[in-house]
Design an enzyme around this catalytic site. Structure first.
Site, mmCIF file in Angstrom:
data_model
loop_
_atom_site.group_PDB
_atom_site.id
_atom_site.type_symbol
_atom_site.label_atom_id
_atom_site.label_comp_id
_atom_site.label_asym_id
_atom_site.label_seq_id
_atom_site.Cartn_x
_atom_site.Cartn_y
_atom_site.Cartn_z
ATOM 1 N N GLU A 133 -4.560 -0.075 -10.431
ATOM 2 C CA GLU A 133 -5.904 0.074 -10.018
ATOM 3 C C GLU A 133 -6.827 -0.190 -11.277
ATOM 4 O OE1 GLU A 133 -7.643 1.586 -6.732
ATOM 5 O OE2 GLU A 133 -5.670 1.543 -5.362
ATOM 6 N N GLY A 166 -1.350 4.714 6.817
ATOM 7 C CA GLY A 166 -2.516 4.355 7.941
ATOM 8 C C GLY A 166 -3.020 3.055 8.013
ATOM 9 N N LYS A 167 -3.051 2.549 6.614
ATOM 10 C CA LYS A 167 -3.591 1.059 6.609
ATOM 11 C C LYS A 167 -2.626 0.010 7.169
ATOM 12 C CE LYS A 167 -5.945 1.167 2.111
ATOM 13 N NZ LYS A 167 -5.701 0.638 0.762
ATOM 14 N N THR A 200 0.851 -1.141 0.036
ATOM 15 C CA THR A 200 -0.074 0.015 -0.120
ATOM 16 C C THR A 200 0.879 1.251 0.050
ATOM 17 O OG1 THR A 200 -1.710 1.261 1.333
ATOM 18 C CG2 THR A 200 -0.067 -0.189 2.400
ATOM 19 N N HIS A 217 -14.354 -2.450 8.921
ATOM 20 C CA HIS A 217 -13.978 -3.007 7.651
ATOM 21 C C HIS A 217 -12.656 -3.981 7.587
ATOM 22 C CE1 HIS A 217 -12.651 0.683 7.171
ATOM 23 N NE2 HIS A 217 -12.114 0.708 5.722
ATOM 24 N N PHE A 255 -7.562 8.490 8.820
ATOM 25 C CA PHE A 255 -6.950 8.793 7.513
ATOM 26 C C PHE A 255 -8.394 8.752 6.494
ATOM 27 C CE2 PHE A 255 -6.362 4.389 7.586
ATOM 28 C CZ PHE A 255 -6.811 3.783 6.219
ATOM 29 N N ASP A 286 -7.638 -3.223 -0.689
ATOM 30 C CA ASP A 286 -8.560 -2.294 -1.341
ATOM 31 C C ASP A 286 -9.531 -2.065 -0.555
ATOM 32 O OD1 ASP A 286 -8.448 -0.497 -3.580
ATOM 33 O OD2 ASP A 286 -10.173 -1.930 -4.337
ATOM 34 N N ASN A 305 -0.345 3.816 1.665
ATOM 35 C CA ASN A 305 -0.926 4.530 2.636
ATOM 36 C C ASN A 305 -0.559 4.059 3.983
ATOM 37 O OD1 ASN A 305 -2.841 5.128 4.732
ATOM 38 N ND2 ASN A 305 -4.597 4.949 3.153
HETATM 39 P P1 ITT Z 1 -3.340 2.045 -1.661
HETATM 40 O O1 ITT Z 1 -4.257 1.597 -2.856
HETATM 41 O O2 ITT Z 1 -1.908 2.580 -2.032
HETATM 42 O O3 ITT Z 1 -3.418 0.833 -0.598
HETATM 43 P P2 ITT Z 1 -5.064 4.028 -0.931
HETATM 44 O O4 ITT Z 1 -5.266 5.307 0.269
HETATM 45 O O5 ITT Z 1 -5.518 4.763 -2.383
HETATM 46 O O6 ITT Z 1 -3.701 3.302 -0.953
HETATM 47 P P3 ITT Z 1 -7.637 2.547 -1.307
HETATM 48 O O7 ITT Z 1 -7.711 2.639 -2.845
HETATM 49 O O8 ITT Z 1 -7.851 1.189 -0.729
HETATM 50 O O9 ITT Z 1 -6.378 3.061 -0.638
HETATM 51 O O10 ITT Z 1 -8.658 3.428 -0.803
HETATM 52 C C1 ITT Z 1 -9.672 4.012 -1.310
HETATM 53 C C2 ITT Z 1 -9.917 5.259 -0.542
HETATM 54 O O11 ITT Z 1 -10.777 5.171 0.596
HETATM 55 C C3 ITT Z 1 -8.846 6.274 -0.347
HETATM 56 O O12 ITT Z 1 -9.120 7.561 -0.617
HETATM 57 C C4 ITT Z 1 -8.664 5.826 0.993
HETATM 58 O O13 ITT Z 1 -8.254 7.122 1.791
HETATM 59 C C5 ITT Z 1 -10.115 5.696 1.684
HETATM 60 N N1 ITT Z 1 -10.053 4.500 2.740
HETATM 61 C C6 ITT Z 1 -9.424 3.300 2.729
HETATM 62 N N2 ITT Z 1 -9.536 2.792 4.049
HETATM 63 C C7 ITT Z 1 -10.267 3.707 4.677
HETATM 64 C C8 ITT Z 1 -10.366 4.020 6.161
HETATM 65 O O14 ITT Z 1 -10.347 2.650 7.001
HETATM 66 N N3 ITT Z 1 -10.909 4.893 6.634
HETATM 67 C C9 ITT Z 1 -11.057 6.034 5.771
HETATM 68 N N4 ITT Z 1 -10.829 6.123 4.525
HETATM 69 C C10 ITT Z 1 -10.198 4.964 4.004
#
Ligand code: ITT
Length: 232
Positions: free
Chosen positions: A33, A10-11, A6, A217, A191, A62, A8
């Site tokens: 993606e 935060g994940k 990822t 989730h 986040f 995802d 991100n």
């Molecule tokens: P990666 O694809 O690199 O993992 P990303 O942040 O783009 O990073 P996603 O495509 O899975 O990850 O996330 C889709 C959107 O949903 C993105 O804007 C995230 O910030 C948000 N998101 C995902 N999980 C979340 C959570 O637990 N709480 C709040 N927002 C979340």
């Protein structure tokens, strides 16, 4: 070593709570993606690409926010919508709706190049089109044989089709879901959409990581994954 794929951080903070210390490391890899209606095909395709890149076990995460009154939008487009409209605009749009219920969904895609024994969690093979193209012998198509379950098939897809090579690898999918509703932003933690997503009277941004994990989730998907992975 398991690589949590990822961009991100935060994940990863959330994921680390479910996996033994030192057993997982973030891989900052921006996999393709694809456009799809559900998260499963995106996670599966990403896991294959990340595994080929890393050459060791990978877990792709995802996730998305699905707003009931918007027929599930932004869903798989959540990342794009956060970058373009922003979280506050999503709240403003939802504020004009009668139905502000929403859900977060997370799909984890695990790939280590091997096949999978039967379990309730679905497997995405991504090789249906490739197998048909390869003919009855399925030459060149990775398959680990009998005794496998696709669950209810819900997570299974090869919707992306184009660009999927004939040696498509199986990917195990773990899904998590949490219901809530869209509210005006509150809280500094978490986040992404956390400040506008309320569950049980608190937004996810008002919860600390352990509290969010207990209901979220991602926590639900990670719980399933961690239990299964302990025997892998
Ligand atoms: P990666 O694809 O690199 O993992 P990303 O942040 O783009 O990073 P996603 O495509 O899975 O990850 O996330 C889709 C959107 O949903 C993105 O804007 C995230 O910030 C948000 N998101 C995902 N999980 C979340 C959570 O637990 N709480 C709040 N927002 C979340």
């Amino acid at each position: 070593m398991l690589r949590y794929v990822t961009t991100n951080p935060g994940k990863v903070r959330e994921a680390e709570r479910y996996l033994p210390d030192g057993s997982v490391e973030r891989l900052d890899f921006d996999y393709t993606e694809i456009q799809a209606d559900g998260l499963g095909p995106i996670a599966a395709r990403g896991a294959r690409e990340a595994y080929r890149h890393a050459g060791e076990p990978v877990l792709v995460d995802d996730a998305g926010l699905f707003v009931e009154g918007l027929d599930g939008f932004p869903g798989p487009y959540s990342s794009y919508v956060e970058e373009t409209l922003g979280v506050e605009r999503v709240h403003e749009i939802a504020a004009g709706l009668d139905d502000r219920r929403a859900a977060f969904r997370c799909t984890l895609g695990y790939c280590d190049g091997e096949g999978f024994a039967a379990s309730p969690d679905p497997v995405d093979r991504g090789d249906r089109d490739a197998a048909a193209a390869a003919g009855p012998d399925g030459e060149g198509v990775a398959d680990d044989g009998a005794g496998e379950s696709d669950g209810d098939g819900a997570g299974e897809s090869n919707a992306d089709g184009a660009g999927e090579s004939t040696d498509a690898l199986p990917v195990k999918l773990f899904e998590g879901y949490v219901p809530g509703r869209i509210v005006a932003p509150r809280g500094d933690g978490g986040f992404g959409y956390d400040p506008i997503f309320e569950h049980d009277g608190e937004t996810f941004a008002e919860m600390d990581t352990d509290r969010k994990n207990a209901v979220s989730h991602r926590g639900r998907a990670l719980e399933k994954f961690a239990e299964w992975y302990a025997d892998r």
